[in-house]
Design a protein around this motif. Structure first.
Motif, PDB file in Angstrom:
ATOM      1  N   GLY A 144       0.852  -1.272  -0.053  1.00 13.99           N
ATOM      2  CA  GLY A 144      -0.049  -0.129  -0.163  1.00 13.99           C
ATOM      3  C   GLY A 144       0.813   1.265   0.114  1.00 13.99           C
ATOM      4  O   GLY A 144       0.509   2.228  -0.631  1.00 13.99           O
ATOM      5  N   ILE A 145       1.884   1.237   0.733  1.00  6.98           N
ATOM      6  CA  ILE A 145       2.881   2.280   0.463  1.00  6.98           C
ATOM      7  C   ILE A 145       3.756   2.456  -0.621  1.00  6.98           C
ATOM      8  O   ILE A 145       3.622   3.592  -1.125  1.00  6.98           O
ATOM      9  CB  ILE A 145       3.818   2.287   1.935  1.00  6.98           C
ATOM     10  CG1 ILE A 145       3.312   2.320   3.375  1.00  6.98           C
ATOM     11  CG2 ILE A 145       4.866   3.196   1.749  1.00  6.98           C
ATOM     12  CD1 ILE A 145       2.491   3.563   3.542  1.00  6.98           C
TER      13      ILE A 145
ATOM     14  N   TYR B 114     -11.549   1.631  -4.032  1.00  2.08           N
ATOM     15  CA  TYR B 114     -10.353   1.691  -4.880  1.00  2.08           C
ATOM     16  C   TYR B 114      -9.342   0.868  -4.583  1.00  2.08           C
ATOM     17  O   TYR B 114      -8.799   0.009  -5.458  1.00  2.08           O
ATOM     18  CB  TYR B 114     -10.099   2.995  -5.091  1.00  2.08           C
ATOM     19  CG  TYR B 114      -8.942   3.473  -6.024  1.00  2.08           C
ATOM     20  CD1 TYR B 114      -9.030   3.139  -7.424  1.00  2.08           C
ATOM     21  CD2 TYR B 114      -7.698   3.785  -5.692  1.00  2.08           C
ATOM     22  CE1 TYR B 114      -7.775   3.045  -8.436  1.00  2.08           C
ATOM     23  CE2 TYR B 114      -6.628   3.873  -6.518  1.00  2.08           C
ATOM     24  CZ  TYR B 114      -6.687   3.585  -7.765  1.00  2.08           C
ATOM     25  OH  TYR B 114      -5.647   3.559  -8.694  1.00  2.08           O
ATOM     26  N   LEU B 115      -8.908   0.752  -3.219  1.00  3.71           N
ATOM     27  CA  LEU B 115      -7.912   0.173  -2.808  1.00  3.71           C
ATOM     28  C   LEU B 115      -8.155  -1.610  -2.748  1.00  3.71           C
ATOM     29  O   LEU B 115      -7.318  -2.210  -3.283  1.00  3.71           O
ATOM     30  CB  LEU B 115      -7.584   0.376  -1.487  1.00  3.71           C
ATOM     31  CG  LEU B 115      -7.044   1.913  -1.290  1.00  3.71           C
ATOM     32  CD1 LEU B 115      -6.798   1.982   0.249  1.00  3.71           C
ATOM     33  CD2 LEU B 115      -5.420   1.951  -1.976  1.00  3.71           C
ATOM     34  N   HIS B 116      -9.265  -1.720  -2.732  1.00  2.00           N
ATOM     35  CA  HIS B 116      -9.865  -3.251  -2.994  1.00  2.00           C
ATOM     36  C   HIS B 116      -9.907  -3.482  -3.918  1.00  2.00           C
ATOM     37  O   HIS B 116      -9.395  -4.856  -4.511  1.00  2.00           O
ATOM     38  CB  HIS B 116     -11.109  -3.655  -2.161  1.00  2.00           C
ATOM     39  CG  HIS B 116     -11.012  -3.536  -0.625  1.00  2.00           C
ATOM     40  ND1 HIS B 116     -10.549  -4.624   0.092  1.00  2.00           N
ATOM     41  CD2 HIS B 116     -11.301  -2.672   0.395  1.00  2.00           C
ATOM     42  CE1 HIS B 116     -10.467  -4.477   1.338  1.00  2.00           C
ATOM     43  NE2 HIS B 116     -10.976  -3.415   1.695  1.00  2.00           N
ATOM     44  N   SER B 117     -10.086  -2.754  -5.218  1.00  2.33           N
ATOM     45  CA  SER B 117     -10.120  -3.037  -6.460  1.00  2.33           C
ATOM     46  C   SER B 117      -8.665  -3.318  -7.007  1.00  2.33           C
ATOM     47  O   SER B 117      -8.473  -4.198  -7.801  1.00  2.33           O
ATOM     48  CB  SER B 117     -10.736  -1.981  -7.341  1.00  2.33           C
ATOM     49  OG  SER B 117     -10.056  -0.790  -7.404  1.00  2.33           O
ATOM     50  N   LEU B 118      -7.629  -2.620  -6.524  1.00  4.41           N
ATOM     51  CA  LEU B 118      -6.407  -2.818  -6.687  1.00  4.41           C
ATOM     52  C   LEU B 118      -5.814  -4.232  -6.116  1.00  4.41           C
ATOM     53  O   LEU B 118      -5.054  -4.852  -6.744  1.00  4.41           O
ATOM     54  CB  LEU B 118      -5.855  -1.691  -5.997  1.00  4.41           C
ATOM     55  CG  LEU B 118      -5.520  -0.269  -6.631  1.00  4.41           C
ATOM     56  CD1 LEU B 118      -4.613   0.579  -6.082  1.00  4.41           C
ATOM     57  CD2 LEU B 118      -5.287  -0.334  -8.396  1.00  4.41           C
ATOM     58  N   GLY B 119      -6.402  -4.579  -5.010  1.00  5.01           N
ATOM     59  CA  GLY B 119      -5.727  -5.781  -4.387  1.00  5.01           C
ATOM     60  C   GLY B 119      -6.376  -6.851  -5.031  1.00  5.01           C
ATOM     61  O   GLY B 119      -5.636  -8.042  -5.047  1.00  5.01           O
ATOM     62  N   SER B 120      -7.527  -6.712  -5.567  1.00  7.08           N
ATOM     63  CA  SER B 120      -8.072  -8.087  -6.366  1.00  7.08           C
ATOM     64  C   SER B 120      -7.452  -8.229  -7.600  1.00  7.08           C
ATOM     65  O   SER B 120      -7.815  -9.168  -8.327  1.00  7.08           O
ATOM     66  CB  SER B 120      -9.621  -7.937  -6.382  1.00  7.08           C
ATOM     67  OG  SER B 120      -9.989  -6.772  -7.112  1.00  7.08           O
TER      68      SER B 120
END
Length: 277
Positions: A135-136, A271-277
């Protein structure tokens, strides 16, 4: 994500030969505690505290540690007090890459990796990054390689005009928050390296002169001051939380801090969860 040795020298700005009395008095005055109040906290007497501070009485090792505890003296400085009183340091300073801290390092790694896709990092007393998750890495998109050379420094990366600062929409507010945080740390630790870092980042261009200056925040009912940062054409909002270890028995461990960034609105979380998936 990488954990590296801290290698931080936070020597106290203590005059040689000043003795434990003046040092204790300085900490008491810094904490704005009277001799009587300190005596009541430490189960002593104001007379004895006065004698210790003036050098008329040498405190026992137990008394030095008790007074340091009630004055909230940092662990590194407690060693300095013990030395000034003629005793051996009580707290070791173990390098972070020492095998003795394997369990600690593994725990920190699991903690910040488990926080993904949200950003999290671990810093030492001068904000040197000793561990960070993906994430960083996402937040550092676009930062030039010249600022990404090891060791990384969280304050420098955030406030440098070529770092994250141009993408922080509320840079004025966030910059003020970070500088105030550093000022509190300087008052607590009396660290010359930390003060030098503070003077450096404070001298960076102020909001309005850096690219992408401040922008009014939307009418969102934030529960804490957010960092609003542009990423890939959208604005993400985070609030940060800092955790330290309770009752540390090692100088290195006492100076570690875990900072996590929580999405401050549903759009950022999605948005962050979309990146993680």
């Amino acid at each position: 994500m990488t954990i590296v040795p801290t290698g931080t020298d936070i020597a106290a700005a203590t005059p040689a030969g000043s003795g434990v009395g003046p040092l204790l008095r300085a900490w008491r005055e810094r904490r704005r505690v009277s001799q009587l109040e300190l005596a009541l906290r430490a189960d002593s007497s104001a007379r004895h505290i006065s004698f210790v501070e003036t050098g008329r009485s040498r405190p026992s090792e137990e008394m030095v540690l008790r007074l340091a505890e009630h004055l909230d003296v940092p662990v590194r400085e407690r060693n300095s007090l013990l030395l000034a009183a003629g005793y051996a340091p009580r707290y070791p300073e173990t390098p972070l890459d020492d095998p003795a801290l394997d369990a600690l390092r593994e725990g920190l790694e699991r903690l910040i990796q488990g926080y993904e896709p949200y950003p999290a990092l671990v810093v030492d007393a001068t904000y040197t990054v000793v561990a960070a998750n993906r994430g960083i890495t996402m937040l550092l998109d676009g930062v030039p390689e010249s600022l990404l050379q090891l060791p990384l420094n969280a304050m420098r990366l955030t406030l440098h005009p070529e770092g994250m600062a141009p993408r922080i929409r509320n840079l004025g507010e966030w910059r003020g928050h970070l500088l105030a945080q550093m000022e509190r740390q300087i008052a607590l630790h009396r660290s010359e390296p930390l003060r030098a870092l503070y003077e450096e980042v404070k001298a960076y261009p102020a909001p309005g002169t850096a690219a992408g200056g401040a922008e009014p925040a939307p009418p969102v009912p934030y529960f804490a001051l957010p960092m609003r940062i542009e990423h890939d054409g959208r604005v993400l909002s985070f609030v940060s939380s800092i955790s330290t270890f309770n009752t540390p028995m090692d100088v290195t461990v006492s100076e570690l801090a875990i900072e996590t960034f929580l999405p401050a609105d549903p759009a950022t979380a999605k948005y962050l969860h979309s990146l993680g998936s």
